[in-house]
Design a protein around this motif. Structure first.
Motif, short mmCIF file in Angstrom:
data_model
loop_
_atom_site.label_atom_id
_atom_site.label_comp_id
_atom_site.label_asym_id
_atom_site.label_seq_id
_atom_site.Cartn_x
_atom_site.Cartn_y
_atom_site.Cartn_z
N ALA A 171 0.83 -1.21 0.00
CA ALA A 171 0.00 0.00 0.00
C ALA A 171 0.87 1.26 0.00
CB ALA A 171 -0.94 -0.01 1.21
N ALA A 172 1.93 1.25 0.79
CA ALA A 172 2.82 2.41 0.84
C ALA A 172 3.52 2.62 -0.50
CB ALA A 172 3.85 2.22 1.96
N PHE A 173 3.92 1.51 -1.13
CA PHE A 173 4.59 1.60 -2.43
C PHE A 173 3.62 2.18 -3.47
CE2 PHE A 173 5.84 0.07 -6.58
CZ PHE A 173 7.23 0.27 -6.58
N HIS A 174 2.40 1.67 -3.47
CA HIS A 174 1.42 2.15 -4.46
C HIS A 174 1.12 3.63 -4.27
CE1 HIS A 174 -1.88 2.11 -7.27
NE2 HIS A 174 -2.73 2.52 -6.32
N GLN A 175 1.05 4.06 -3.02
CA GLN A 175 0.79 5.47 -2.76
C GLN A 175 1.95 6.34 -3.21
OE1 GLN A 175 -0.07 6.33 1.34
NE2 GLN A 175 -0.69 8.44 0.94
N ALA A 176 3.18 5.85 -3.01
CA ALA A 176 4.35 6.64 -3.38
C ALA A 176 4.63 6.61 -4.87
CB ALA A 176 5.57 6.13 -2.61
N TYR A 177 4.33 5.47 -5.52
CA TYR A 177 4.68 5.30 -6.94
C TYR A 177 3.48 4.76 -7.72
CZ TYR A 177 9.16 5.47 -4.55
OH TYR A 177 10.20 5.84 -3.74
N GLY A 180 21.00 -17.97 -4.74
CA GLY A 180 20.79 -17.37 -6.05
C GLY A 180 19.90 -16.15 -6.06
N VAL A 181 19.50 -15.67 -4.87
CA VAL A 181 18.65 -14.49 -4.76
C VAL A 181 19.13 -13.66 -3.58
CG1 VAL A 181 16.61 -15.61 -5.76
CG2 VAL A 181 17.00 -15.72 -3.28
N GLU A 182 18.70 -12.41 -3.55
CA GLU A 182 18.88 -11.58 -2.36
C GLU A 182 17.75 -11.92 -1.39
OE1 GLU A 182 21.47 -9.50 -1.95
OE2 GLU A 182 22.22 -10.08 -3.93
N SER A 183 18.00 -11.77 -0.09
CA SER A 183 16.97 -12.19 0.85
C SER A 183 17.01 -11.40 2.15
CB SER A 183 17.10 -13.68 1.17
OG SER A 183 18.33 -13.95 1.83
N LEU A 184 15.87 -11.39 2.82
CA LEU A 184 15.72 -10.81 4.14
C LEU A 184 14.91 -11.80 4.97
CD1 LEU A 184 15.80 -8.46 6.22
CD2 LEU A 184 13.69 -7.60 5.16
N THR A 185 15.54 -12.42 5.97
CA THR A 185 14.84 -13.38 6.82
C THR A 185 13.95 -12.61 7.80
OG1 THR A 185 16.59 -15.04 6.65
CG2 THR A 185 15.10 -15.21 8.52
N LEU A 186 12.68 -12.94 7.79
CA LEU A 186 11.70 -12.25 8.64
C LEU A 186 11.37 -13.06 9.89
CD1 LEU A 186 9.36 -11.23 5.71
CD2 LEU A 186 11.09 -9.81 6.81
N PRO A 201 15.17 -0.12 -10.01
CA PRO A 201 14.81 0.83 -8.95
C PRO A 201 13.50 0.51 -8.23
CG PRO A 201 15.64 2.01 -10.86
CD PRO A 201 15.53 0.57 -11.26
N ALA A 202 12.46 0.09 -8.97
CA ALA A 202 11.17 -0.18 -8.33
C ALA A 202 11.30 -1.28 -7.28
CB ALA A 202 10.14 -0.56 -9.38
N VAL A 203 12.07 -2.31 -7.59
CA VAL A 203 12.25 -3.41 -6.64
C VAL A 203 13.02 -2.93 -5.41
CG1 VAL A 203 13.18 -5.74 -6.31
CG2 VAL A 203 12.17 -5.10 -8.51
N PHE A 223 10.69 -0.98 -3.21
CA PHE A 223 9.75 -1.84 -2.49
C PHE A 223 10.44 -2.58 -1.34
CE2 PHE A 223 8.00 -6.07 -1.75
CZ PHE A 223 6.76 -5.71 -1.24
N VAL A 224 11.63 -3.10 -1.58
CA VAL A 224 12.35 -3.82 -0.53
C VAL A 224 12.62 -2.90 0.65
CG1 VAL A 224 14.55 -4.93 0.06
CG2 VAL A 224 13.36 -5.55 -2.05
N SER A 225 12.98 -1.65 0.36
CA SER A 225 13.23 -0.68 1.43
C SER A 225 11.97 -0.46 2.26
CB SER A 225 13.70 0.64 0.83
OG SER A 225 13.88 1.62 1.83
N LEU A 226 10.82 -0.33 1.61
CA LEU A 226 9.56 -0.14 2.33
C LEU A 226 9.20 -1.40 3.12
CD1 LEU A 226 7.50 1.73 -0.40
CD2 LEU A 226 8.25 2.66 1.79
N ALA A 227 9.47 -2.57 2.54
CA ALA A 227 9.16 -3.83 3.23
C ALA A 227 10.01 -3.98 4.47
CB ALA A 227 9.37 -5.00 2.28
#
Length: 292
Positions: free
Chosen positions: A111-117, A155-161, A275-277, A280-284
């Motif tokens: 939702a924050a991403f959609h509002q910003a972009y 093979g990917v970038e990741s953030l463990t939640l 850039p879009a990804v 989004f990752v920063s907002l997440a």
């Protein structure tokens, strides 16, 4: 020759069907056919063999496809570069989410991403974790929220939640509810209700069982924690969930003491993201940090 004609050409080449390609690029079949005919007229040769049930590339079409993709990629790179400095993003963000997992911080980030972009088209699909990991590696998805066993995939970038133990959930009065400790072997003595193959929880369970020579009896597969808890509460089998999922239900939860790999929930995204990804990752990151 226009970029949209190249986009339509690539869509038909990849779908091998004018109708599916038209749906993909949001144009009528007659419209996409007319644009392809115009492109062929400008190039002086046919790009597709239309004699069969599928639209197959001619020799000229095969020669043109790689260059058409390169031209579209270059145009996208120009747009992204301008967006990077002007803070106006365009394009599409393709996200995946593990089946049956309602994760409020992810929705808040969306939702924050959609509002910003608002100029970025968003798509969100549910699928099994292993298929989504492959989709991110192959560039079919930009990012995905997945479950995994032990650690996020390579093979990917990741953030463990979330990284937490496997637990069994049962109603009060069940023999497992009376135990202080629960081993994997003791768990496998009962019929189980678990997530389907391709999910992180199932991978943790099956990996631990394989290491000990055990064969779990899965009597019901369900793609959502609510369903697993409900079925376990009704006595159809012992539910298998992660610790935080189990805490949401009025059942007795017992950690499986000898399973080493944790159940992991992770956000993964493609390497060298556009850039879009990155936005989004920063907002997440912010959204999930605030939820902890």
């Amino acid at each position: 020759m226009e970029l949209r004609q190249l986009e339509y050409f690539v869509a038909v080449a990849e779908e091998q069907n004018f109708t599916r390609a038209a749906d993909r690029v949001h144009i009528s079949q007659s419209g996409i056919s007319a644009q392809i005919r115009q492109l062929e007229k400008e190039l002086g040769t046919e790009l597709f063999d239309r004699s069969g049930r599928t639209a197959t590339l001619t020799v000229a079409g095969k020669a043109a496809l790689e260059h058409a993709r390169a031209a579209l990629a270059a145009a996208g790179a120009v747009e992204q570069a301008v967006g990077e400095v002007s803070d106006v993003l365009r394009g599409r963000l393709r996200l995946g989410m593990v089946v049956g997992c309602t994760v409020t911080p992810l929705f808040e980030a969306l939702a924050a991403f959609h509002q910003a972009y608002p100029g970025v088209e968003l798509s969100l699909t549910e699928d099994a974790s292993d298929r989504m990991a492959d989709g991110v590696r192959l560039g079919e998805l930009d990012a995905a929220l997945i479950g995994a066993a032990g650690a996020p995939p390579s093979g990917v970038e990741s953030l463990t939640l979330v990284s937490e133990p496997l637990v069994a959930v049962v109603p009060a009065g069940h023999p497992i509810a009376e135990r202080r400790t629960l081993t994997l072997r003791a768990l496998c003595a009962y019929p189980l209700v678990c997530m389907p193959r391709g999910t992180g929880l199932r991978a943790v369970l099956e990996g631990a069982c394989a290491a000990r020579g055990l064969t779990p009896t899965i009597v019901v597969e369900a793609g959502a924690g609510d369903a697993i808890a409900d079925l376990a509460g009704r006595g159809l089998g012992v539910g298998v969930l992660s610790a935080s999922m189990a805490a949401a239900y009025p059942l007795v939860a017992r950690e499986v003491s000898d399973v080493d790999d944790p159940a992991v929930l992770a956000l993964i995204w493609r390497t060298a993201p556009p850039p879009a990804v990155r936005r989004f990752v920063s907002l997440a990151r912010k959204s999930f940090s605030a939820a902890r």
